[in-house]
Scaffold this motif. Structure first.
Motif, PDB file in Angstrom:
ATOM      1  N   ARG A 155      -5.844   8.553  -2.813  1.00 23.00           N
ATOM      2  CA  ARG A 155      -5.157   7.293  -2.574  1.00 23.00           C
ATOM      3  C   ARG A 155      -5.850   6.142  -3.302  1.00 23.00           C
ATOM      4  O   ARG A 155      -5.210   5.176  -3.715  1.00 23.00           O
ATOM      5  CB  ARG A 155      -5.119   6.988  -1.074  1.00 23.00           C
TER       6      ARG A 155
ATOM      7  N   LEU B 225       2.054   5.543  -9.575  1.00 21.60           N
ATOM      8  CA  LEU B 225       3.034   6.145  -8.678  1.00 21.60           C
ATOM      9  C   LEU B 225       3.633   7.394  -9.293  1.00 21.60           C
ATOM     10  O   LEU B 225       4.016   7.398 -10.464  1.00 21.60           O
ATOM     11  CB  LEU B 225       4.162   5.148  -8.384  1.00 21.60           C
TER      12      LEU B 225
ATOM     13  N   LEU C 247      -1.696   0.428  -9.744  1.00 20.43           N
ATOM     14  CA  LEU C 247      -1.214   1.452  -8.814  1.00 20.43           C
ATOM     15  C   LEU C 247      -0.413   2.469  -9.627  1.00 20.43           C
ATOM     16  O   LEU C 247       0.534   2.089 -10.318  1.00 20.43           O
ATOM     17  CB  LEU C 247      -0.330   0.826  -7.736  1.00 20.43           C
TER      18      LEU C 247
ATOM     19  N   GLY D 244       5.834   8.812  -4.201  1.00 21.03           N
ATOM     20  CA  GLY D 244       4.659   8.961  -3.372  1.00 21.03           C
ATOM     21  C   GLY D 244       4.076   7.586  -3.064  1.00 21.03           C
ATOM     22  O   GLY D 244       4.614   6.556  -3.503  1.00 21.03           O
ATOM     23  N   ASN D 245       2.978   7.552  -2.325  1.00 22.47           N
ATOM     24  CA  ASN D 245       2.369   6.277  -1.950  1.00 22.47           C
ATOM     25  C   ASN D 245       1.360   5.776  -2.970  1.00 22.47           C
ATOM     26  O   ASN D 245       0.735   4.742  -2.767  1.00 22.47           O
ATOM     27  CB  ASN D 245       1.729   6.375  -0.571  1.00 22.47           C
TER      28      ASN D 245
ATOM     29  N   GLY E 162       0.783  -1.222   0.000  1.00 23.43           N
ATOM     30  CA  GLY E 162       0.000   0.000   0.000  1.00 23.43           C
ATOM     31  C   GLY E 162       0.817   1.275   0.000  1.00 23.43           C
ATOM     32  O   GLY E 162       0.263   2.374   0.155  1.00 23.43           O
ATOM     33  N   LYS E 163       2.127   1.151  -0.186  1.00 24.20           N
ATOM     34  CA  LYS E 163       2.992   2.331  -0.193  1.00 24.20           C
ATOM     35  C   LYS E 163       3.871   2.351  -1.429  1.00 24.20           C
ATOM     36  O   LYS E 163       4.010   1.353  -2.136  1.00 24.20           O
ATOM     37  CB  LYS E 163       3.858   2.358   1.053  1.00 24.20           C
ATOM     38  N   GLY E 164       4.462   3.515  -1.690  1.00 22.15           N
ATOM     39  CA  GLY E 164       5.405   3.604  -2.785  1.00 22.15           C
ATOM     40  C   GLY E 164       6.770   3.091  -2.377  1.00 22.15           C
ATOM     41  O   GLY E 164       7.076   2.963  -1.189  1.00 22.15           O
ATOM     42  N   PRO E 165       7.624   2.781  -3.347  1.00 24.73           N
ATOM     43  CA  PRO E 165       8.983   2.339  -3.022  1.00 24.73           C
ATOM     44  C   PRO E 165       9.749   3.413  -2.258  1.00 24.73           C
ATOM     45  O   PRO E 165       9.620   4.609  -2.547  1.00 24.73           O
ATOM     46  CB  PRO E 165       9.599   2.095  -4.402  1.00 24.73           C
TER      47      PRO E 165
END
Lengths: 109, 115
Positions: free
Chosen positions: B9, B90, B88, B107-108, A41-44
């Motif tokens: 998000r 990014l 996703l 970013g997330n 659920g997060k970026g690298p």
């Protein structure tokens, strides 16, 4: 043609069981090899850059090394919080990077 | 606020909708990127901007339209997407350099689902 290959695809370790992840590359004229950590659920998140064969970088339980064809990410005495996907990447043209598909690491308490 | 911030998000949209993804970086970087991340695939570069100028467009379908009004903000405008565009997305930034590359700061992401 793959430019960056990571292995294994997935790795399960017991807490404290050391191991290594591999990143092999075929790009010539290497301008850096980058390691990232990605939590669900997060970026690298950037970890290390290595620029020349023989170079090593360390951060807590992680140590990255580089040869002319591959890089290793050594994990010493891992803890559950080290569980994540680890990505490597190499630049090849301008601002473009080849990324590997990552190694999903699970550390079991 | 620090780092790279992406909104929203999560996004669910129909194939006929128009929506936009937003990215803002507070790192003083001068290069910004859009990447697509799909399961079991390497990160796929979509667009690169250096000093607000687009320098890379990796054969991305025209249903994706980037906009970079300044070196701190980046948008990705979406319209008439397909279900296979679910992924996703990014955003990243870096210092644009001529020699050795500097690392990307991500970013997330926005988790996009196209129904």
């Amino acid at each position: 043609e793959d430019q960056v290959t990571q292995s294994p695809e997935a790795l399960r370790l017991q807490e404290g069981e050391s191991s290594s992840l591999n990143c092999s590359y075929t790009v010539s004229g290497l301008r850096g090899l980058f390691w990232y950590r990605q939590d669900p659920g997060k970026g690298p998140e950037f970890l290390f850059t290595l620029y020349s064969a023989g170079e090593e970088k360390e951060k807590e339980r992680l140590k990255a090394t580089l040869t002319k064809k591959e890089s290793f990410l050594h994990i010493t005495a891992p803890k559950p919080e080290d569980s994540a996907t680890y990505l490597c990447a190499v630049p090849w043209s301008g601002n473009q990077f080849y990324f590997g598909t990552g190694t999903s690491l699970t550390v079991i308490p | 606020e620090t780092g790279v911030t992406q909104t929203p998000r999560h996004l669910v949209m129909g194939m006929t909708n128009k929506k936009s993804l937003k990215c803002e970086q507070h790192l003083g970087h001068n290069a910004m990127y859009w990447y697509k991340q799909s399961a079991k695939k390497p990160l796929e570069l979509m667009f690169v901007y250096n000093f607000k100028e687009q320098t890379e467009n990796n054969s991305v379908p025209s249903r994706f339209s980037p906009e970079c009004p300044n070196s701190s903000h980046l948008f990705l405008h979406l319209h008439t997407l397909q279900p296979e565009d679910s992924a996703l997305y990014l955003c990243a930034s870096s210092q644009a350099t001529g020699g050795n590359n500097s690392p990307l700061h991500f970013g997330n992401g926005t988790r996009l689902t196209v129904t």
